[in-house]
Every structure is written in C-alpha cells, then in structure tokens.
Design a protein around this motif. Structure first.
Motif, PDB file in Angstrom:
ATOM      1  N   TRP A  99       8.172  14.666 -48.189  1.00  0.00           N
ATOM      2  CA  TRP A  99       8.736  15.669 -47.856  1.00  0.00           C
ATOM      3  C   TRP A  99       8.592  16.096 -46.457  1.00  0.00           C
ATOM      4  O   TRP A  99       6.740  16.820 -46.497  1.00  0.00           O
ATOM      5  N   CYS A 100       8.564  15.868 -45.477  1.00  0.00           N
ATOM      6  CA  CYS A 100       7.995  16.410 -44.224  1.00  0.00           C
ATOM      7  C   CYS A 100       8.138  17.865 -44.183  1.00  0.00           C
ATOM      8  O   CYS A 100       9.333  18.369 -43.283  1.00  0.00           O
ATOM      9  N   ARG A 101       7.002  18.712 -43.754  1.00  0.00           N
ATOM     10  CA  ARG A 101       7.291  19.880 -43.872  1.00  0.00           C
ATOM     11  C   ARG A 101       7.989  20.561 -41.904  1.00  0.00           C
ATOM     12  O   ARG A 101       8.323  21.291 -41.897  1.00  0.00           O
ATOM     13  N   HIS A 102       7.547  19.526 -41.435  1.00  0.00           N
ATOM     14  CA  HIS A 102       7.680  19.916 -39.819  1.00  0.00           C
ATOM     15  C   HIS A 102       9.493  18.752 -39.650  1.00  0.00           C
ATOM     16  O   HIS A 102       9.925  19.857 -39.295  1.00  0.00           O
ATOM     17  N   CYS A 103       9.784  18.079 -39.766  1.00  0.00           N
ATOM     18  CA  CYS A 103      11.266  17.863 -39.292  1.00  0.00           C
ATOM     19  C   CYS A 103      11.908  17.061 -40.547  1.00  0.00           C
ATOM     20  O   CYS A 103      12.939  16.916 -40.562  1.00  0.00           O
ATOM     21  N   ARG A 104      11.192  17.923 -41.955  1.00  0.00           N
ATOM     22  CA  ARG A 104      12.018  17.597 -43.021  1.00  0.00           C
ATOM     23  C   ARG A 104      13.406  16.669 -43.684  1.00  0.00           C
ATOM     24  O   ARG A 104      14.239  16.547 -44.349  1.00  0.00           O
ATOM     25  N   PRO A 157       6.811   9.032 -40.475  1.00  0.00           N
ATOM     26  CA  PRO A 157       7.457   7.920 -39.890  1.00  0.00           C
ATOM     27  C   PRO A 157       8.502   8.533 -38.661  1.00  0.00           C
ATOM     28  O   PRO A 157       8.738   8.034 -38.148  1.00  0.00           O
ATOM     29  N   ASN A 158       8.890   9.413 -39.051  1.00  0.00           N
ATOM     30  CA  ASN A 158       9.989  10.527 -38.345  1.00  0.00           C
ATOM     31  C   ASN A 158       9.633  10.952 -37.099  1.00  0.00           C
ATOM     32  O   ASN A 158       9.507  10.868 -35.753  1.00  0.00           O
ATOM     33  N   CYS A 159       8.395  11.955 -37.498  1.00  0.00           N
ATOM     34  CA  CYS A 159       8.432  12.788 -36.330  1.00  0.00           C
ATOM     35  C   CYS A 159       7.041  12.418 -35.786  1.00  0.00           C
ATOM     36  O   CYS A 159       6.814  12.826 -34.588  1.00  0.00           O
ATOM     37  N   ASN A 160       6.306  11.572 -36.568  1.00  0.00           N
ATOM     38  CA  ASN A 160       5.186  11.160 -36.301  1.00  0.00           C
ATOM     39  C   ASN A 160       3.912  12.153 -36.356  1.00  0.00           C
ATOM     40  O   ASN A 160       3.168  12.315 -35.919  1.00  0.00           O
ATOM     41  N   HIS A 197      -0.185  14.363 -41.494  1.00  0.00           N
ATOM     42  CA  HIS A 197      -0.670  15.759 -42.186  1.00  0.00           C
ATOM     43  C   HIS A 197       0.694  16.016 -42.528  1.00  0.00           C
ATOM     44  O   HIS A 197       0.424  17.983 -42.961  1.00  0.00           O
ATOM     45  N   SER A 198       2.028  16.019 -42.451  1.00  0.00           N
ATOM     46  CA  SER A 198       2.422  16.729 -42.595  1.00  0.00           C
ATOM     47  C   SER A 198       3.735  16.550 -43.157  1.00  0.00           C
ATOM     48  O   SER A 198       4.788  16.765 -44.226  1.00  0.00           O
ATOM     49  N   LEU A 199       3.175  15.343 -44.722  1.00  0.00           N
ATOM     50  CA  LEU A 199       4.102  14.843 -45.592  1.00  0.00           C
ATOM     51  C   LEU A 199       3.573  15.916 -46.993  1.00  0.00           C
ATOM     52  O   LEU A 199       2.124  15.364 -47.407  1.00  0.00           O
TER      53      LEU A 199
HETATM   54 ZN   LIG Z   1       8.543  14.475 -39.700  1.00  0.00          ZN
END
Ligand SMILES: [Zn+2]
Length: 188
Positions: free
Chosen positions: A67-72, A33-36, A39-41
C-alpha cells in the motif's frame, strides 16, 4: 481502491514459492509504480490465485500486496513464473509458444496455450503501438511469430519480457489492463 500489478523477479518455481511460503519474504518495490515515490510502500496483505505446475497439480499461491502511503494505491507483486490473469505458468507458456509439444506440461495445457496465442495475436497491433521498435525493428507486416522471436532474443525469456512489458510499457502479451496503468494521485 486503485490497484496496480508488478512482476516480482524470482527464479523460484511455483512449487518452491509455495513450499517456502515465499510470499512472506517478497520485498516492497523500491518505488511506487504509480506516484514513483521512493520507500512509500508498506506491506498490506495477500491475495490468492491459481498457477499450473510441472506436475498435474494446480497450486493455490499467495501474492504479496503493498500500500502506498503517498498516493494510496495498492500494489501486488506477481511472481515472475505467473502471467497476469492466466493460470498456465510462464515457462510452460513460453515452451508452448516455442512449439515444444513433447513437453508434458505443454500437452496438458495445449488448449489454453493456444487460446493465449490467439489473444497475443489479437493484441499485437496495440502492443506494437505501445512498444514501438524497443525490441527490434517493426516490419511492414508484423506477425506474432516474428515479434515473439524478437522478444525472446532481446529479453532472454518470457518472464523477463513480461517484466519489461509491464513495467516500461504498461502492457503485457495478452492485453492492456488497467492494473498496469498509472492513475492520477488520490486526493483527500
Ligand atoms: Zn504511490
């Protein structure tokens, strides 16, 4: 750590969710929901909170976190029968707002439901600025009662309305919270 909240659509009651330990089966949202990013969660952990039930009991439930691997950021998935930061379950709030005072659950939580209505009324000007006429035309002198009716007509019930308010408009009936806003990407 930055934390965001999403609504997890489910028709389970709080009792069913707890009995089935359904928190273990809550899937990760497709997109962060943050970086859009898709499949990053990844599953992270759980936190617990209280929720009212149809009986006199208040249940302790677990809420899934990712937890989002991309934006953390971390993302928690609140089941649709729960309102953000409110102990009274969503169908009971809806019944209370509809004036169903013969329902035992509504009577039991009457004071809190009244307080929720006052919060909703107080938040209404900001809420309407955020949603515009997405749920119907905004009258010259909007009222909480009028907006409530529009919301139910458009969305069907409070659970679906809350989902839309949070996911599309980054607010809910009772206030605009940090956990519903997008943040800048975390660096480093
Ligand atoms: Zn993210």
């Amino acid at each position: 750590m930055i934390y965001m909240q999403r609504i997890y659509p489910t028709s389970l009651t709080p009792e069913q969710y707890a009995e089935q330990e359904h928190h273990r089966q809550v899937p990760a949202p497709e997109n962060c929901p943050n970086c859009n990013r898709a499949h990053s969660l990844e599953a992270l952990c759980y936190y617990h909170r209280y929720i009212s039930t149809a009986t006199a009991l208040v249940l302790w439930i677990w809420v899934r976190r990712f937890w989002c691997r991309h934006c953390r950021i971390t993302v928690s998935c609140l089941p649709a029968f729960a309102q953000p930061y409110r102990v009274v379950n969503t169908p009971a709030v809806e019944a209370g707002f509809n004036g169903e005072t013969t329902r035992a659950e509504v009577r039991r939580w009457e004071l809190l439901i009244e307080e929720y209505w006052c919060r909703f009324e107080a938040h209404l000007p900001v809420l309407l600025r955020q949603v515009g006429n997405a749920f119907g035309p905004v009258p010259l002198q909007p009222t909480a009662r009028g907006f409530w009716r529009q919301l139910l007509e458009r969305c069907g019930d409070l659970a679906q309305a809350t989902c839309q308010l949070i996911h599309q408009f980054h607010t809910c009936l009772f206030g605009t919270y940090r956990c519903h806003q997008r943040r800048q990407l975390q660096s480093g």
